[in-house]
Write a protein that holds these residues in place. Structure first.
Motif, PDB file in Angstrom:
ATOM      1  N   ILE A  10       0.827  -1.208   0.000  1.00  0.00           N
ATOM      2  CA  ILE A  10       0.000   0.000   0.000  1.00  0.00           C
ATOM      3  C   ILE A  10       0.862   1.259   0.000  1.00  0.00           C
ATOM      4  N   LEU A  11       1.812   1.331   0.889  1.00  0.00           N
ATOM      5  CA  LEU A  11       2.625   2.538   1.033  1.00  0.00           C
ATOM      6  C   LEU A  11       3.296   2.987  -0.266  1.00  0.00           C
ATOM      7  N   PRO A  12       3.820   2.082  -1.103  1.00  0.00           N
ATOM      8  CA  PRO A  12       4.416   2.552  -2.362  1.00  0.00           C
ATOM      9  C   PRO A  12       3.403   3.235  -3.293  1.00  0.00           C
ATOM     10  N   HIS A  13       2.126   3.002  -3.072  1.00  0.00           N
ATOM     11  CA  HIS A  13       1.072   3.597  -3.891  1.00  0.00           C
ATOM     12  C   HIS A  13       0.237   4.602  -3.101  1.00  0.00           C
ATOM     13  N   LYS A  46      -7.315  -8.086  -1.152  1.00  0.00           N
ATOM     14  CA  LYS A  46      -6.033  -8.504  -1.737  1.00  0.00           C
ATOM     15  C   LYS A  46      -6.078  -9.916  -2.313  1.00  0.00           C
ATOM     16  N   ASP A  47      -6.839 -10.797  -1.707  1.00  0.00           N
ATOM     17  CA  ASP A  47      -6.915 -12.173  -2.202  1.00  0.00           C
ATOM     18  C   ASP A  47      -7.743 -12.284  -3.481  1.00  0.00           C
ATOM     19  N   ALA A  48      -8.542 -11.273  -3.768  1.00  0.00           N
ATOM     20  CA  ALA A  48      -9.348 -11.276  -4.992  1.00  0.00           C
ATOM     21  C   ALA A  48      -8.572 -10.736  -6.192  1.00  0.00           C
ATOM     22  N   PHE A  49      -7.399 -10.166  -5.950  1.00  0.00           N
ATOM     23  CA  PHE A  49      -6.584  -9.632  -7.046  1.00  0.00           C
ATOM     24  C   PHE A  49      -6.097 -10.783  -7.910  1.00  0.00           C
ATOM     25  N   GLN A  50      -6.457 -10.747  -9.197  1.00  0.00           N
ATOM     26  CA  GLN A  50      -6.153 -11.854 -10.102  1.00  0.00           C
ATOM     27  C   GLN A  50      -5.043 -11.537 -11.094  1.00  0.00           C
ATOM     28  N   GLU A  51      -4.365 -10.437 -10.904  1.00  0.00           N
ATOM     29  CA  GLU A  51      -3.232 -10.029 -11.733  1.00  0.00           C
ATOM     30  C   GLU A  51      -3.591  -9.863 -13.208  1.00  0.00           C
ATOM     31  N   ARG A  52      -4.847  -9.521 -13.495  1.00  0.00           N
ATOM     32  CA  ARG A  52      -5.236  -9.203 -14.872  1.00  0.00           C
ATOM     33  C   ARG A  52      -4.857  -7.773 -15.224  1.00  0.00           C
ATOM     34  N   SER A  53      -4.587  -6.989 -14.202  1.00  0.00           N
ATOM     35  CA  SER A  53      -4.143  -5.609 -14.385  1.00  0.00           C
ATOM     36  C   SER A  53      -2.983  -5.374 -13.427  1.00  0.00           C
ATOM     37  N   LYS A  54      -2.423  -4.165 -13.489  1.00  0.00           N
ATOM     38  CA  LYS A  54      -1.336  -3.835 -12.566  1.00  0.00           C
ATOM     39  C   LYS A  54      -1.911  -3.624 -11.168  1.00  0.00           C
ATOM     40  N   TRP A  55      -1.076  -3.831 -10.160  1.00  0.00           N
ATOM     41  CA  TRP A  55      -1.493  -3.619  -8.770  1.00  0.00           C
ATOM     42  C   TRP A  55      -1.957  -2.178  -8.575  1.00  0.00           C
ATOM     43  N   SER A  56      -1.272  -1.221  -9.198  1.00  0.00           N
ATOM     44  CA  SER A  56      -1.665   0.187  -9.056  1.00  0.00           C
ATOM     45  C   SER A  56      -3.062   0.430  -9.631  1.00  0.00           C
ATOM     46  N   THR A  57      -3.417  -0.260 -10.705  1.00  0.00           N
ATOM     47  CA  THR A  57      -4.753  -0.138 -11.279  1.00  0.00           C
ATOM     48  C   THR A  57      -5.787  -0.671 -10.306  1.00  0.00           C
ATOM     49  N   TRP A  58      -5.460  -1.783  -9.679  1.00  0.00           N
ATOM     50  CA  TRP A  58      -6.332  -2.378  -8.660  1.00  0.00           C
ATOM     51  C   TRP A  58      -6.551  -1.402  -7.514  1.00  0.00           C
ATOM     52  N   GLU A 131      -9.729   0.647 -18.062  1.00  0.00           N
ATOM     53  CA  GLU A 131      -9.884  -0.551 -17.229  1.00  0.00           C
ATOM     54  C   GLU A 131     -10.523  -0.216 -15.894  1.00  0.00           C
ATOM     55  N   VAL A 132     -10.060   0.856 -15.283  1.00  0.00           N
ATOM     56  CA  VAL A 132     -10.575   1.242 -13.974  1.00  0.00           C
ATOM     57  C   VAL A 132     -12.030   1.702 -14.081  1.00  0.00           C
ATOM     58  N   ILE A 133     -12.325   2.500 -15.094  1.00  0.00           N
ATOM     59  CA  ILE A 133     -13.650   3.087 -15.244  1.00  0.00           C
ATOM     60  C   ILE A 133     -14.646   2.096 -15.837  1.00  0.00           C
ATOM     61  N   GLY A 134     -14.146   1.190 -16.676  1.00  0.00           N
ATOM     62  CA  GLY A 134     -15.027   0.210 -17.299  1.00  0.00           C
ATOM     63  C   GLY A 134     -15.576   0.672 -18.635  1.00  0.00           C
TER      64      GLY A 134
END
Length: 160
Positions: A10-13, A46-58, A131-134
């Motif tokens: 979190i802190l890096p973002h 965090k467990d739902a993050f599926q790496e389809r996008s960058k962590w920063s996008t998430w 991606e973020v907005i849809g």
């Protein structure tokens, strides 16, 4: 939330979270509540993050959703004052008057336009914003141009 997760994920973002929370809050207290809730929701999902996008996008997506949800709750309380809060990444007030004017103008945009312009100002590519907005990158490009014109109109009235 573990200290390790906060420090490494979190802190890096934090800049992303701070800028989005600042754009949707009117007081220091609200800012702190939004920031804390965004961090909590990032940790919870965090467990739902599926790496389809960058962590920063998430992080953008979660923070934006948190801010929109909390802003709607605050609007129901008839919050009508617009004070500009300037929080830097080290959590101190900005001294830059032009930045205060810009954030004041951004706060006058719709929630969706506010999200788009914040990501645009962070130099995110249209694809990532979409991606973020849809929506599509082409739609983002059109919206950014419209938002710029709207901000110019708002700022012309404040600066001149």
């Amino acid at each position: 939330m573990s200290n390790d997760f906060y420090t490494t994920s979190i802190l890096p973002h934090a800049g992303i979270i701070i800028k989005i929370c600042r754009a949707y809050t009117d007081t220091q207290e609200d800012f702190e509540d939004f920031y804390q809730e965004a961090c909590l929701q990032i940790w919870k999902s965090k467990d739902a993050f599926q790496e389809r996008s960058k962590w920063s996008t998430w992080i953008y997506r979660i923070t934006l959703n948190v801010c929109l949800t909390l802003a709607k709750k605050n609007n129901r309380k008839d919050v009508t004052t617009y004070q500009v809060i300037e929080i830097s990444e080290d959590n101190t007030a900005f001294q830059n008057e032009n930045l205060q004017i810009l954030y004041s103008a951004i706060k006058q945009l719709s929630d969706l336009d506010r999200a788009i312009i914040l990501m645009y100002l962070e130099e995110n590519p249209n694809k990532e914003i979409a991606e973020v907005i849809g929506t599509s990158p082409n739609n983002i490009a059109v919206r950014v141009n419209r938002i710029k014109k709207q901000l110019k109109t708002i700022l012309d009235g404040k600066i001149n």
